[in-house]
Design an enzyme around this catalytic site. Structure first.
Site, PDB file in Angstrom:
ATOM      1  N   LYS A  75       0.824  -1.218   0.000  1.00  0.00           N
ATOM      2  CA  LYS A  75       0.000   0.000   0.000  1.00  0.00           C
ATOM      3  C   LYS A  75       0.854   1.263   0.000  1.00  0.00           C
ATOM      4  O   LYS A  75       0.476   2.263  -0.603  1.00  0.00           O
ATOM      5  CB  LYS A  75      -0.962  -0.002   1.193  1.00  0.00           C
TER       6      LYS A  75
ATOM      7  N   LYS B 208      -5.118  -8.943  -6.361  1.00  0.00           N
ATOM      8  CA  LYS B 208      -6.410  -9.249  -5.738  1.00  0.00           C
ATOM      9  C   LYS B 208      -7.455  -8.175  -6.086  1.00  0.00           C
ATOM     10  O   LYS B 208      -7.098  -7.000  -6.298  1.00  0.00           O
ATOM     11  CB  LYS B 208      -6.267  -9.449  -4.224  1.00  0.00           C
TER      12      LYS B 208
ATOM     13  N   LYS C 135     -11.029  -2.655  -3.400  1.00  0.00           N
ATOM     14  CA  LYS C 135     -11.811  -1.406  -3.493  1.00  0.00           C
ATOM     15  C   LYS C 135     -10.974  -0.272  -4.042  1.00  0.00           C
ATOM     16  O   LYS C 135     -11.472   0.634  -4.689  1.00  0.00           O
ATOM     17  CB  LYS C 135     -12.286  -0.976  -2.090  1.00  0.00           C
TER      18      LYS C 135
END
Ligand code: AQP
Length: 345
Positions: free
Chosen positions: A114, A207, A210
């Site tokens: 991230k 994956k 969102k």
């Protein structure tokens, strides 16, 4: 004193929920509420580890709550609330910031993914995210955590934190009569869904998420039938027809993902799906896949849209859930404070 079985899990209100959240976690949540005391949280404190527009965040908290309930969580039976309404999460997270070691957090792959190349600019909250997740679970002394496969490493960290806390404060814990010096249980991951890692429709190695900038990469629980059909139609595949055996999916990440999704949605095994579609072109299979997705998701989409018409009713569910969550967490936190050596009124 034995520790009773209790389930805790949560999702971030960082956008609308998608098929990965549904198949990877939510289906297990719904099953577990039949047999266990369950606490299901909308983890808004986690959401702000990356900047969120305040108006959007509020809308997302309600949207995720509506999706939980529309998918089958029963707020009368399970506790449904948003994390920031229960102070125990943030309080225990601070204590765990002082229990967890830097070296442990440095190994967390989700932070690396991230934060990307701009690590120096990531928030401290994003780095300490797994400590907050451990606090979410252990503020209720929860024993079981149904999650997707991507959360396995964070769960291992929560277990390490529980163990270190028990060890660091063993004398005080035993003094309070906890058997074998165990105050916090070692929470067990429950990673058993029909599709524990649903991949992006645009890239079978990433994956479904969102925060993927491409909306075509995921099926949202708010997508209507036409949008679902269009996304499935555009999903990346390869030129070969579908194989008849699971071995034939090796090295074909996108095909494997779509077959896995279909199997999960249609309640079938992968070999059964391939027995039916082996030799077929993707165009025919994608049509069946879109139909299966619409059949499963349309009732959820419709019900959550209906619930979103009445935000005050959603807020009442969250307030009621938060009050019930506080009832469980407050005595646990009182004991934690005593064990650590704080003075409280
Ligand atoms: N693709 C997935 N396949 C299976 N399970 C998944 N989960 C998430 N994506 C998949 C599971 O859903 C639960 C809630 O996840 P989250 O909302 O807390 O955050 P996340 O795992 O970081 O999900 P996203 O969609 O990737 O959110 P962003 O993009 O905001 O970070 C967890 O149990 C997770 O395992």
């Amino acid at each position: 004193m034995t520790i009773k079985e209790r389930v805790f899990s949560g999702m971030q209100p960082t956008g609308t929920l998608h098929l990965g959240n549904f198949l990877g976690a939510m289906l297990q949540w719904i099953e577990l509420q039949k047999t266990h005391e369950c606490i299901y949280c909308v983890v808004d404190l986690h959401a702000i580890t990356v900047w969120q527009d305040p108006k959007e965040l509020r809308r997302s908290i309600r949207q995720v709550t509506a999706a939980y309930i529309a998918a089958g969580l029963d707020p009368a039976r399970s506790i449904v609330f948003n994390q920031s309404q229960v102070a125990a999460h943030a309080e225990l997270a601070w204590i765990f910031n002082c229990v967890a070691r830097l070296g442990w957090l440095n190994r967390m792959t989700q932070f690396k993914e991230k934060a990307g190349k701009d690590r120096e600019n990531a928030s401290v909250g994003l780095y300490a995210y797994p400590n907050l997740m451990a606090a979410d679970i252990l503020a209720y002394r929860a024993t079981h955590v149904p999650v997707g496969d991507d959360q396995k490493q964070h769960l291992e960290l929560a277990r390490d934190i529980a163990q270190k806390f028990n060890g660091d404060f063993r004398a005080g814990i035993e003094e309070r009569g906890h058997a074998d010096g165990i105050f916090f249980p070692q929470p067990e991951p429950v990673i058993t869904g029909p599709a524990t890692r649903v991949m992006s429709l645009r890239d079978g190695t990433k994956k479904m998420s969102k925060s993927d900038p491409s909306d075509l990469s995921r099926i949202n629980l708010t997508d209507d039938a036409d949008t679902i059909a269009r996304k499935v139609q555009k999903a990346k595949t390869d030129p070969e027809p579908l194989p008849s055996e699971p071995d034939g999916l090796k090295g074909r990440a996108e095909a494997e993902n779509l077959v896995g999704i279909y199997a999960a949605l249609a309640d079938q095994t992968v070999p059964a799906v391939l027995a039916q579609f082996g030799g077929a072109q993707f165009s025919a299979f994608k049509k069946a896949l879109a139909e299966a997705a619409v059949a499963r998701l349309a009732p959820i989409t419709e019900e959550s849209a209906r619930m979103m018409q009445d935000p005050a009713a959603i807020d009442r569910i969250l307030a009621d859930g938060a009050a019930r969550a506080r009832e469980i967490a407050t005595p646990i936190m009182d004991e934690v404070k005593d064990i650590v050596g704080f003075i409280r009124a």
